[in-house]
Design a protein around this motif. Sequence first.
Motif, PDB file in Angstrom:
ATOM      1  N   ASN B 129       0.828  -1.202   0.000  1.00 43.06           N
ATOM      2  CA  ASN B 129       0.000   0.000   0.000  1.00 43.06           C
ATOM      3  C   ASN B 129       0.863   1.254   0.000  1.00 43.06           C
ATOM      4  N   SER B 130       0.531   2.186  -0.893  1.00 43.49           N
ATOM      5  CA  SER B 130       1.232   3.470  -0.929  1.00 43.49           C
ATOM      6  C   SER B 130       0.249   4.635  -0.840  1.00 43.49           C
ATOM      7  N   THR B 131      -1.040   4.331  -0.766  1.00 38.64           N
ATOM      8  CA  THR B 131      -2.040   5.412  -0.761  1.00 38.64           C
ATOM      9  C   THR B 131      -2.726   5.492   0.610  1.00 38.64           C
ATOM     10  N   ALA B 134      -1.296   4.046   4.174  1.00 36.84           N
ATOM     11  CA  ALA B 134      -0.063   3.369   3.756  1.00 36.84           C
ATOM     12  C   ALA B 134       0.757   2.856   4.942  1.00 36.84           C
ATOM     13  N   GLU B 181       5.971   4.218  -2.079  1.00 34.89           N
ATOM     14  CA  GLU B 181       5.822   5.625  -2.450  1.00 34.89           C
ATOM     15  C   GLU B 181       4.659   5.731  -3.436  1.00 34.89           C
ATOM     16  N   ASN B 182       3.839   6.732  -3.260  1.00 35.44           N
ATOM     17  CA  ASN B 182       2.688   6.936  -4.155  1.00 35.44           C
ATOM     18  C   ASN B 182       3.179   7.626  -5.428  1.00 35.44           C
ATOM     19  N   GLU B 184       2.282   7.244  -8.427  1.00 34.37           N
ATOM     20  CA  GLU B 184       1.235   7.572  -9.391  1.00 34.37           C
ATOM     21  C   GLU B 184       0.671   8.970  -9.149  1.00 34.37           C
ATOM     22  N   GLU B 185       0.676   9.427  -7.895  1.00 32.09           N
ATOM     23  CA  GLU B 185       0.123  10.744  -7.583  1.00 32.09           C
ATOM     24  C   GLU B 185       1.210  11.773  -7.277  1.00 32.09           C
ATOM     25  N   SER B 186       2.463  11.378  -7.419  1.00 28.25           N
ATOM     26  CA  SER B 186       3.546  12.326  -7.130  1.00 28.25           C
ATOM     27  C   SER B 186       3.912  13.102  -8.388  1.00 28.25           C
ATOM     28  N   ALA B 321       3.471   9.986  -0.198  1.00 27.76           N
ATOM     29  CA  ALA B 321       2.636   8.815   0.115  1.00 27.76           C
ATOM     30  C   ALA B 321       1.356   9.254   0.791  1.00 27.76           C
TER      31      ALA B 321
END
Lengths: 186, 346
Positions: B129-131, B134, B181-182, B184-186, B321
Amino acid sequence: MTTAIIDPTAGLRDAAVSPPAEAARPDGFPGLRIGLLENTKHNADRILKALGEELAQRHDVGALVHRTKPVFAMPLPEDLVEELIRECDVVVIGIGDCGSCSASAVADGIALERVGIPTAVICTDAFVAPSQAMADLKGAPEYPFVLTAHPIANLSDTQIADRGRELAEQVEARLVLSDSLAGSRS
Amino acid sequence: MSSAVEAPVLDPEAAVSVIDHVYAQGWSDGLPAVAATEKIVRRFLEETVRQPNEVVGRHPQLEREVTVRDVAVSAVMAGCLPEYLPVVLTAWDALSAERAARGGGWQSTSGPGALIVVNGPIREELGINSTGGALGPGFRANSTIPRAIGLTVRNGFGIRPRELEQTTVGTPGRWQMLLGENEEESPWEPLSVETGIAADQSAVSATLVRDFELVDNRSFTRAEDVLADLVDTIQRSGALIGPHSPSGIILNPEHARLFAGAGMSKQDVREWITSRAGRTEAELTAVGKGLSGRGDGPFAPDHFHPTIAGSTPAHLPIIVAGASNAAISLVFRVLGVWSGTSFPVR
């Protein structure tokens, strides 16, 4: 049926047979070069300095050799061990006042004993457990360490001087033959 | 997902007996642990190219080493799936690069745990999990991989509480600190890429952490305000035990996008913070932490002591994250200093 379960601590018991951890003691203080190995913990240097001055006052010592252990939790670097062997007859080590540095001070003491240098290791009384655990782990469960009251980091100048004086007798008993101490104090 | 065993029947009462046995041996960290057998450990070892006897962790002070096999036993006991093993092993690569971990950190009175950050496609493959949530709880990989590290410290190095380990109170979630680490949203490059790893390569970074603190700044309007809030938190004196308080940030994606939208790179953010976070000698003296009595002193009352010693990723790691549902970031305190190196998963 428990025989098939792996013991995850099995590797801890593989320790080799260890040589004795007690160097031969000199017959008294006259002429001795006393190493004072401080470990950078707060006030350790000042307490060892006060202790050294007290020993020098009580005995006709050869020299006080002040040295610093640069990383308090790690084994002594080899060049420092060689320097201590060269320049000291006995070594005082301290002060163990945290989890890793108390255990490490005991490990250093045992290592120096094994190369023939009598040692006195000083730890605070809050850290008996890791000090003893390290002595056990090094195959020297009887290795004695000198205890002083916790904490040391917040002592006043006067208390530091007192602490150095108070430790002298226990440290003496660790470093030289006990018979030599009777009536030898000037 | 692949279970390590195929049991014909589930016997919960036998399972309780086994769990009790593991407790009775002193092998547990306080939670129920899985019993390792040769067959199960072999199944885990199939997941790595490393040899079972390869040494992956050393403790110089204790003169103890742990091997791939030892780590696999801990992974079984922690409740990992077999395919997690390469991440556990790579976490040991990363921890072996940490001076604090080699030098007595596991015994520290501050009781640090390993903060483990995972980058790359393996996050998806293992369900890391990174979201939202997390740092857990509720996600098997996030919860069990760091627990395997703790069980190796306990059973492989023999560092147990109140013996060689001298934790004063402890760190909540000490053996639970793993997150992806998130990416996708960074808006920025991932942590692993900052350290020189290719973007499509799965990698693990780790350091010893002894505290987390919230920076809840969800009603923001300006990047400078949020940056100042981060600075205010980082420069707090509580964690300070010398001139510096090495820190890192788990940065919420909303905060990261705010900064990027203001034209800032990750390094810009880092330098903004490290150049401002600090306390004067007078402020430190007022909380009993003046530095004048130490090596480089004495200092004038208005002398400025920066909280962070430098401005590289190693001095202030920033990991994006968490969920974009409230702009909450976390400041964490590092024991020692992060190596600044990420390790490819293998």
